[in-house]
Design a protein around this motif. Structure first.
Motif, short mmCIF file in Angstrom:
data_model
loop_
_atom_site.label_atom_id
_atom_site.label_comp_id
_atom_site.label_asym_id
_atom_site.label_seq_id
_atom_site.Cartn_x
_atom_site.Cartn_y
_atom_site.Cartn_z
N GLN A 169 1.68 8.37 -10.51
CA GLN A 169 2.34 9.45 -10.56
C GLN A 169 2.11 10.46 -9.41
O GLN A 169 1.19 10.44 -8.82
N ASP A 170 3.12 11.55 -9.33
CA ASP A 170 2.87 12.64 -8.15
C ASP A 170 2.03 13.82 -8.85
O ASP A 170 2.38 14.33 -9.76
N MET A 171 0.96 13.97 -8.27
CA MET A 171 -0.03 14.81 -8.56
C MET A 171 -0.02 16.08 -8.04
O MET A 171 -1.14 17.16 -8.24
N SER A 172 1.25 16.60 -7.47
CA SER A 172 1.29 17.89 -6.84
C SER A 172 1.41 18.87 -8.07
O SER A 172 1.79 18.70 -9.17
N PHE A 173 0.99 19.93 -7.61
CA PHE A 173 0.89 21.01 -8.84
C PHE A 173 0.86 22.33 -8.02
O PHE A 173 0.45 22.54 -6.75
N PHE A 174 1.11 23.38 -8.90
CA PHE A 174 1.05 24.74 -8.42
C PHE A 174 0.45 25.52 -9.73
O PHE A 174 1.38 25.88 -10.66
N LYS A 175 -0.98 25.81 -9.82
CA LYS A 175 -1.50 26.49 -10.99
C LYS A 175 -1.81 28.01 -10.86
O LYS A 175 -2.49 28.53 -9.78
N LEU A 176 -1.78 28.61 -11.95
CA LEU A 176 -2.50 30.06 -11.98
C LEU A 176 -4.10 29.66 -12.33
O LEU A 176 -4.00 29.57 -13.54
N LYS A 177 -4.72 29.60 -11.35
CA LYS A 177 -6.06 29.35 -11.56
C LYS A 177 -6.91 30.46 -12.46
O LYS A 177 -7.61 30.25 -13.12
N ARG A 180 0.79 -1.27 -0.12
CA ARG A 180 0.02 -0.19 0.18
C ARG A 180 0.74 1.29 -0.06
O ARG A 180 1.78 1.22 0.68
N ILE A 181 0.41 2.27 -0.84
CA ILE A 181 1.04 3.50 -0.88
C ILE A 181 -0.07 4.38 -0.41
O ILE A 181 -1.11 4.87 -0.77
N TYR A 182 0.22 5.14 0.81
CA TYR A 182 -0.81 5.49 1.64
C TYR A 182 -1.03 7.31 1.04
O TYR A 182 -0.79 8.10 1.97
N GLU A 183 -1.23 7.48 -0.25
CA GLU A 183 -1.58 8.59 -0.74
C GLU A 183 -2.74 8.18 -2.07
O GLU A 183 -2.69 6.95 -2.38
N SER A 184 -3.65 9.26 -2.19
CA SER A 184 -4.64 8.61 -3.27
C SER A 184 -4.72 10.23 -4.19
O SER A 184 -4.18 10.89 -3.90
N PRO A 185 -5.66 10.10 -4.89
CA PRO A 185 -6.08 11.18 -5.79
C PRO A 185 -6.53 12.38 -4.98
O PRO A 185 -6.44 13.60 -5.40
N THR A 186 -7.01 12.17 -3.67
CA THR A 186 -7.28 13.21 -2.86
C THR A 186 -6.09 13.83 -2.24
O THR A 186 -5.43 13.25 -1.43
N PRO A 187 -5.72 15.28 -2.34
CA PRO A 187 -4.77 15.70 -1.81
C PRO A 187 -4.64 15.85 -0.27
O PRO A 187 -5.76 16.18 0.31
N LEU A 188 -3.55 15.56 0.31
CA LEU A 188 -3.57 16.02 1.88
C LEU A 188 -2.89 17.06 2.15
O LEU A 188 -3.09 17.55 3.39
N LEU A 189 -2.46 18.02 1.02
CA LEU A 189 -2.11 19.37 1.37
C LEU A 189 -2.53 20.26 0.23
O LEU A 189 -2.40 19.93 -0.83
N VAL A 190 -3.28 21.13 0.80
CA VAL A 190 -3.65 22.29 -0.39
C VAL A 190 -3.56 23.49 -0.07
O VAL A 190 -3.44 23.99 1.38
N TYR A 191 -3.28 24.57 -0.91
CA TYR A 191 -3.08 26.00 -0.56
C TYR A 191 -3.33 26.75 -1.90
O TYR A 191 -3.59 26.34 -2.95
N GLY A 192 -3.38 28.23 -1.35
CA GLY A 192 -4.01 28.95 -2.23
C GLY A 192 -3.27 30.53 -2.02
O GLY A 192 -2.92 30.54 -0.75
N LEU A 193 -3.07 31.19 -3.08
CA LEU A 193 -2.35 32.41 -2.97
C LEU A 193 -3.16 33.31 -3.90
O LEU A 193 -3.13 33.35 -5.21
N GLN A 252 -1.68 21.86 -4.64
CA GLN A 252 -1.81 20.93 -4.04
C GLN A 252 -0.60 19.82 -4.03
O GLN A 252 0.32 20.23 -4.81
N ALA A 253 -0.50 18.87 -2.99
CA ALA A 253 0.69 17.93 -2.90
C ALA A 253 0.04 16.82 -2.00
O ALA A 253 -1.09 16.85 -1.50
N LYS A 254 1.07 15.87 -1.79
CA LYS A 254 0.46 14.67 -1.12
C LYS A 254 -0.48 13.94 -1.87
O LYS A 254 -1.60 13.57 -1.30
N ALA A 255 -0.53 13.85 -3.24
CA ALA A 255 -1.50 13.03 -3.97
C ALA A 255 -0.89 12.22 -4.72
O ALA A 255 0.21 12.82 -5.74
N LYS A 256 -1.47 11.08 -5.27
CA LYS A 256 -1.00 10.20 -6.38
C LYS A 256 -2.16 9.64 -7.11
O LYS A 256 -3.15 9.49 -6.72
#
Length: 1018
Positions: free
Chosen positions: A945-953, A858-871, A889-893
Motif C-alpha cells: 500500500q501507498d502510505m503517502s498522507f497529508f494530516k492535520l497533525k 524489489r520495490i525500492y520504497e519502504s515504510p520510511t518516507p523519502l519525502l516529508v513536508y510540513g505546513l 509524507q510520500a514515497k513510502a510503502k
C-alpha cells in the motif's frame, strides 16, 4: 532522604539570597512597541537590588526603587533596554522588535550562536511551538515542524507511544538513530519523557555543525535545552489539560453471518471437504434466534471504548536576582488505554530544579537535579497479542454468556479478557535521577574574553519488571446438555511469574576553555575541551512456572522443579574519551568561517584502533551586508550563502566484536559425556562468531550548500539546502569472497558503503493587518540513498539486488490482478500450482514458465518516507489566537496482509465486500482464503500500500483573558484553549493509519486527542 533534606536546605539558602531592600521611590511606567502597541508580560528588573516585576496586559507596571538605579526591560522578540533612573515617577519605554535573522540566538553544540552568523545546517524550535502539540510524548511534537527531520508515530499505546526519528533519512544499513543531547550531556536518557513545559528549545544539527560530536554525529544530533531562571520576581506557571483520545482508525470486521459465508466459501475453494457451517446455522447467525450459541460480536467494539482519558499537569516557579536564578518544576501525566475496564495505563511524575548562582563577578555555579518516575501497568498479553486476538476471534463467540460467565476464546482467553487483565498483570517501573553540577570561571586577569567551563553529570536509572500469569475460569456452552463447561484446565496453564531488577549509571565529565573576543571588525571565538563518559548497566531476572497458588504472586510460592525455573543476569558497559575544539571567525559580520575538530576514543573498538579524527569546516557569506546588495536591492534584509564539509562517525554497533566470544551451551548444544548406555550432558562454552580485530566506526563525509534569507522588511523568510554524503565502513558480511558453504561463522566487517543526498526547502511569511497578526511556515525534505557496496552475492538476480539501489525496499512478487475466468487461467502457463479462478495472478519475471522465488522483485520504497513536508500556520486577533500544523509524507510503502496472522483470521469488511465470487468476477480482492492458502497469502505488490498522507497533525484555538479584576487578583496571564491532535488524514490507506508498520494490520492504533486546557501565571 538525608540527601533530599540537604538539597532542599541548599535551595532555600540560595533562594533567600534573592531578597531585596525597601525602596523609597515609586515608578509608574508603560512599555510599548515602536508602533505604540503595549507589550504584555515584559520582564522588569532593577539592576542594583535585583527586584523585579512584569507588565500587565496593557503594558503597564509599578515598581519601587532607590533614588538612583538602572531599570532593565526585556521581552521575547524585542531588544532589551536599560533605563537609568534618577527619581522619575512616570515613564514611557519603547522596545524595538528584533530582526529574527539578525538577533535570534540558536543553540549549537557546546554553546550558542547568532542565527545571522551561523554557517552550519541548524534548525531550532522554541517552547511555544513545542507546546502546541498535546501529545504526551515529546517525539510526536516534532513531526512536520523542521526540515530534515523524518518523524513517524507507529503506536498510540500509553507509555509506548513514541515516534521513530531520522535526520535526513536513512544513511546506513545499521543503526540510524540520531544522538540526543540534553542540557549538554550526550546519551542522557528520557528525551521522550521530558515535561514539555520544561523545554526551552530543541535544536537539530545536520552537517558540519554536528561534527563537534565526532563518532556519534553521522546520524545527526538533537539538542534539548531546558528552561532556567531569569532575573525578576518569582513567577508561578501552571499548565493543566484534560484530553479524550480515540483511535485514528481501526478496520471494521465482518459480522458472524458474513463470516460463516466466507468460511464456507474458503472451505470449498481450499478443498477441505465438508463446509464448516450448515444452512441452518448460517440462518441462526443471520436472524439471531439463538444468541447464546450463535451470537454476533464486533470484537473491536467489545474491547475498545469510544473515548479514553488522559491528563497532564505542570507547576513551575522561576525568577531570581543578579546573584541567584532558579527554575523549579513538577509535572504529572496519566494515560488510560482504549480498552474497556482497561488493565493498561501509564503514570509519569517529573521533578526538575535548575539553579544558577553568581558567586563572584567572575565565578558562576549551577546545580541541576531532575527526577522522573514511570509506572506502566499492562496485562501479561502485550498490545500486539491483544489486537492479533481481536483479528483472530470469531464473531460467532461472545466475551460473556448472558448469565455473566466468561466465554473461552479459540485457544484461551478472548481478547476482552486479555485486555482487562483476567489472566494476570505486567508491571514496569522505571525511576531515574539526573544530576549536573556546572561552573564557569571568567579569566579577565589572564586575558579579556577567556573563561573556563566544566560540568560533572551523574545519571542513575533503576528499573524493575514483574509479570504474573494466572489461570481463571472459562466456559463453553453445550447446547445438547444445556450446560456451561469449565474449560480452564484444558486451555490455561499453571500460574507463573517472572521478575527482573536492574540499574544503570552514566557518568560524564567535561572541561572546556573558552575564548571570545572582538578586535575591531574581527570577531573571534574558540574553545578546546576534553570529555569522558562511562556507562554501566546490570540486572538480574528469575522465572518460575507452576506456582502453588494463583493467589500468591511471589517467586517463593513455587513447587521446586529445576525444569520449570530459570535465573540469570545481564550486564553491558560503554565508555568514551574525547578531545575537541572549535574556532569561529567573522569579519565585519560578513565573511564567516567555522572550523571543528574532534578526536574520539570509543570502548567499542580494539586497542590501537580506539581513536579517530573527525574534522568539519563551514563558511558563510552574508551577501546582504555587501554594498551592491544594499544599494540595489532594498527589499533584502538578510541574504546568506553557506557551505560545509565534514567527517562524521557512527560507533553504534554491537559491543565486543573484536574479541573471541563464547556462549554457555544449553539444551541440545551441551557436551555429551559417557557411553551409550549411561550418557550424560555437561554444560560448557561454545565459540561464537569469529572476532574482527580490525573493526571500526562508520565514517561519513557530508557536504552541504545553502542559500537563506529574509525579504520585505523580514516578512518573507526562505532557505534552500542541498546535501550529499558518502558513508564508508558499514558493517556487512563477506558473501562473495568467503561463501556460506565453508561453514564459517564470519564476523561483520567494515566493507559496506551507502551514499545519500537530498534537498531541504523552507518558506515562511508573517505580518499584521491592524489587530490581526498571522504567520505561515512551510518546509519540505526529499532524500535519496544508494547502497554502493555490501558484498552482495553475484548469484542474486538483477531485479532482486540491493547493491546499487535505494536503501530500504520490499522483496515481493509482481502481480497482474486476478484470474477472472477459467479461460484466462487455462491459457496462462506460468502460475502457482493449484491456482484457480479468483486467485492472484503472478508475473513470470524471468520468463521461465514457472512462478517461484526467482520471480520476486524489489520495490525500492519502504515504510520510511523519502519525502516529508510540513505546513504550520496561525494568527491572533486581540486576545484570540489559533494555530495549526499539517504534516505530510510520500514515497513510502507498507504491506498490509491480514491473512498473515498466525492464528485464525477474521476478514475485515474491505476484503470481504469486494472479494471474488462467481457473482462478482470483477472484484478487487481474491476469493475467500486463510493463512494456510499459500497462493494468495504471500508478500506481493498486490498487498503493498501507498502510505503517502497529508494530516492535520495539530490544531488549537485559545483565548487570553485580561482586565483590571484579573490584575488585582495577582494573575499575570490566564489562557484557555481547545486543542486537537491527529485530527484527520488525506491518504489512500483508508482502513488503517498510514503511519503503521504492522504487516497484518493488528497493532495498537495511533491516537486522536481532543484536549481542553489552561495556562495560568502569577
Amino acid at each position: 532522604m538525608k540527601f533530599l533534606k540537604v538539597w532542599l536546605s541548599c535551595c532555600l539558602v540560595l533562594l533567600g539570597l534573592a531578597g531585596t531592600a525597601q525602596q523609597n521611590k515609586t515608578l509608574n511606567a508603560i512599555v510599548l512597541t515602536d508602533n505604540g502597541s503595549p507589550i504584555a508580560g515584559a520582564s522588569i528588573l532593577l539592576k542594583k537590588t535585583g527586584k523585579g516585576t512584569s507588565t500587565n496586559q496593557d503594558g503597564k507596571f509599578t515598581i519601587s526603587y532607590s533614588a538612583s538605579d538602572t531599570l532593565i526591560v526585556s521581552s521575547l522578540n524585542y531588544t532589551s533596554k536599560q533605563v537609568h533612573l534618577h527619581g522619575q515617577t512616570n515613564l514611557q519605554i519603547t522596545l524595538q522588535e528584533k530582526s529574527q535573522q539578525v538577533d535570534e540566538v540558536v543553540v549549537v553544540g557546546y554553546g550558542t550562536q547568532r542565527k545571522a552568523t551561523l554557517t552550519g545546517s541548524v534548525t531550532q524550535i522554541n517552547a511555544d511551538e513545542i507546546n502546541e502539540s498535546k501529545s504526551p510524548n515529546i517525539a510526536n511534537s516534532l513531526a512536520g515542524r523542521m526540515p530534515g527531520l523524518v518523524v513517524n508515530n507507529r503506536s498510540g499505546e500509553p507509555g509506548a507511544d513514541g515516534s521513530s526519528i531520522l535526520i535526513r533519512g536513512s544513511g546506513t544499513t545499521g543503526n540510524n538513530a540520531p544522538l540526543i543531547v540534553i542540557d549538554g550531556v550526550a546519551n542522557r536518557g528520557g528525551f521522550e519523557r521530558l515535561n514539555p513545559t520544561d523545554i526551552e528549545s530543541i535544536t537539530v544539527l545536520k552537517d558540519a555543525s554536528a561534527a563537534i560530536y565526532g563518532a556519534q554525529a553521522a546520524n545527526g544530533v538533537i539538542l534539548v535545552t531546558t528552561k532556567r531562571g531569569s532575573t525578576g520576581k518569582p513567577t508561578i506557571n501552571y499548565a493543566g489539560s484534560f484530553g479524550l483520545s480515540e483511535p485514528t482508525r481501526v478496520p471494521k470486521l465482518v459480522n458472524s453471518y458474513d463470516y460463516a459465508l466466507f468460511r464456507n466459501e474458503k472451505d470449498i475453494r481450499q478443498g477441505q471437504g465438508n463446509v464448516t457451517y450448515t444452512p441452518e446455522q448460517i440462518q441462526k447467525f443471520k436472524d439471531q434466534s439463538d444468541p447464546i450459541s450463535y451470537p454476533n460480536t464486533d470484537w473491536y467494539s467489545e474491547v475498545l471504548k469510544p473515548l479514553t482519558p488522559q491528563t497532564q499537569h505542570s507547576l513551575s516557579i522561576s525568577g531570581g536576582s543578579e546573584k541567584i536564578k532558579y527554575f523549579v518544576s513538577g509535572a504529572y501525566l496519566y494515560q488510560d488505554a482504549f480498552y474497556k475496564k482497561s488493565a493498561t495505563n501509564y503514570n509519569q511524575y517529573n521533578l526538575r530544579s535548575n539553579i544558577d548562582a553568581q558567586i563572584t563577578d567572575n565565578f558562576k555555579l549551577g546545580l541541576d537535579i531532575v527526577g522522573r518516575k514511570e509506572d506502566r501497568n499492562n496485562p501479561p498479553t502485550g498490545a500486539d497479542g491483544i489486537f492479533l486476538s481481536i483479528l483472530g476471534s470469531y464473531p460467532g463467540l461472545a466475551p460473556f454468556y448472558p448469565n455473566g460467565l466468561p466465554v473461552a476464546g479459540i485457544e484461551g482467553p478472548n481478547p476482552l479478557q486479555m485486555a482487562q487483565g483476567y489472566n494476570g498483570y505486567l508491571r514496569k517501573r522505571n525511576n531515574s535521577i539526573q544530576t549536573t553540577i556546572n561552573g564557569e570561571l571568567k579569566l579577565p586577569y589572564v586575558t579579556k574574553g577567556l573563561s573556563l567551563l566544566g560540568f560533572a553529570a551523574f545519571d542513575f536509572t533503576f528499573y524493575n519488571e514483574k509479570s504474573f500469569t494466572k489461570p481463571f475460569d472459562l466456559y463453553r456452552y453445550n447446547s445438547t446438555t444445556d450446560t456451561y463447561n469449565n474449560v480452564r484446565s484444558l486451555l490455561l496453564g499453571d500460574p507463573s511469574i517472572s521478575q527482573s531488577y536492574g540499574d544503570s549509571n552514566l557518568k560524564t565529565f567535561h572541561l572546556r576553555l573558552n575564548y571570545n573576543r572582538q578586535f575591531g571588525q574581527h570577531d573571534v571565538s574558540a574553545f578546546v575541551a576534553a570529555e569522558q563518559s562511562d556507562y554501566y548497566n546490570e540486572g538480574i531476572f528469575a522465572n518460575r512456572q507452576g506456582l502453588v497458588s494463583s493467589q500468591i504472586d511471589q517467586l517463593f510460592a513455587f513447587f521446586y522443579d529445576v525444569t520449570r525455573q530459570s535465573n540469570g543476569s545481564t550486564a553491558d558497559q560503554n565508555a568514551r574519551r574525547n578531545y575537541f575544539g572549535r574556532l569561529n571567525y567573522a569579519y565585519a559580520n560578513k565573511y564567516l568561517a567555522e572550523l571543528v575538530f574532534r578526536r574520539d576514543g570509543s570502548f567499542n573498538f580494539p586497542p590501537g584502533r580506539q581513536y579517530g579524527n573527525f574534522p568539519g569546516l563551514s563558511v558563510g557569506w552574508r551577501l546582504s551586508e555587501e554594498k551592491f546588495i544594499k544599494d540595489n536591492f532594498s527589499f533584502v534584509n538578510e541574504l546568506k550563502l553557506r557551505a560545509s564539509i565534514s567527517r562524521l562517525g557512527n560507533d553504534r554497533i554491537n559491543q565486543y566484536q573484536f574479541l573471541t566470544r563464547y556462549t554457555v551451551a544449553q539444551d541440545h548444544n551441551r557436551y555429551y559425556l559417557g557411553d551409550g548406555e549411561n550418557p550424560g550432558y555437561a554444560p560448557g562454552l561454545m565459540p561464537g562468531v569469529a572476532p574482527n580485530p580490525n573493526i571500526t566506526w562508520e565514517v561519513e563525509e557530508m557536504k552541504n550548500v545553502a542559500l537563506e534569507g529574509s525579504l520585505f522588511n523580514n516578512k518573507l523568510d526562505f532557505s534552500a539546502e542541498y546535501f550529499w554524503a558518502k558513508r564508508d565502513h558499514l558493517l556487512a558480511k563477506r558473501n562473495v569472497s568467503v561463501p556460506h558453504t565453508t561453514g564459517l561463522q564470519l564476523p561483520d566487517e567494515n566493507i559496506g558503503r551507502v551514499d545519500r543526498k537530498g534537498i531541504e526547502l523552507t518558506l515562511g511569511t508573517k505580518g499584521s493587518i491592524q489587530d490581526f497578526k498571522y504567520f505561515v511556515n512551510a518546509n519540505m525534505t526529499r532524500t535519496w540513498s544508494k547502497i554502493v557496496f555490501i558484498d552482495e552475492s553475484p548469484n542474486v538476480l538483477e531485479w532482486q539486488k540491493q547493491q546499487g539501489y535505494q536503501l530500504g525496499s520490499w522483496l515481493v512478487y509482481r502481480t497482474d490482478g486476478l484470474f477472472r475466468t477459467q479461460e484466462e487461467l487455462d491459457n496462462t502457463t506460468a502460475k502457482l500450482p493449484g491456482s484457480q479462478v479468483g486467485d492472484i495472478r503472478y508475473l513470470d519475471i524471468n520468463n521461465d514458465g514457472v512462478i517461484n522465488a526467482n520471480d520476486q522483485e524489489r520495490i525500492y520504497e519502504s515504510p520510511t518516507p523519502l519525502l516529508v513536508y510540513g505546513l504550520r500556520m496561525g494568527g491572533s486577533y486581540k486576545n484570540l489566537s489559533f494555530s495549526m500544523l499539517w504534516q505530510g509524507q510520500a514515497k513510502a510503502k507498507q504491506i498490509i496482509l491480514p491473512q498473515a496472522n498466525n492464528g485464525e483470521f477474521i476478514p475485515p469488511q474491505w476484503l470481504y465486500e469486494d472479494r471474488w465470487t462467481p457473482e462478482n468476477p470483477n472484484a478487487k480482492y481474491p476469493g475467500a482464503f486463510d493463512r494456510t492458502y499459500n497462493i494468495n497469502n504471500r508478500a506481493s505488490d498486490f498487498w503493498l500500500q501507498d502510505m503517502s498522507f497529508f494530516k492535520l497533525k495539530t490544531v488549537e484555538v485559545g483565548y487570553t483573558f485580561s482586565g483590571e479584576k484579573l490584575e488585582k487578583s495577582g494573575i499575570k496571564n490566564l489562557r484557555l484553549y481547545l486543542n486537537g491532535f491527529n485530527m484527520f488524514s488525506f491518504d489512500k490507506v483508508k482502513h488503517y493509519d498510514p503511519e503503521t508498520v504492522s504487516y497484518t494490520g493488528a497493532y495498537y492504533p495511533q491516537t486522536r486527542i481532543y484536549t481542553v486546557g489552561v495556562n495560568l501565571s502569577f
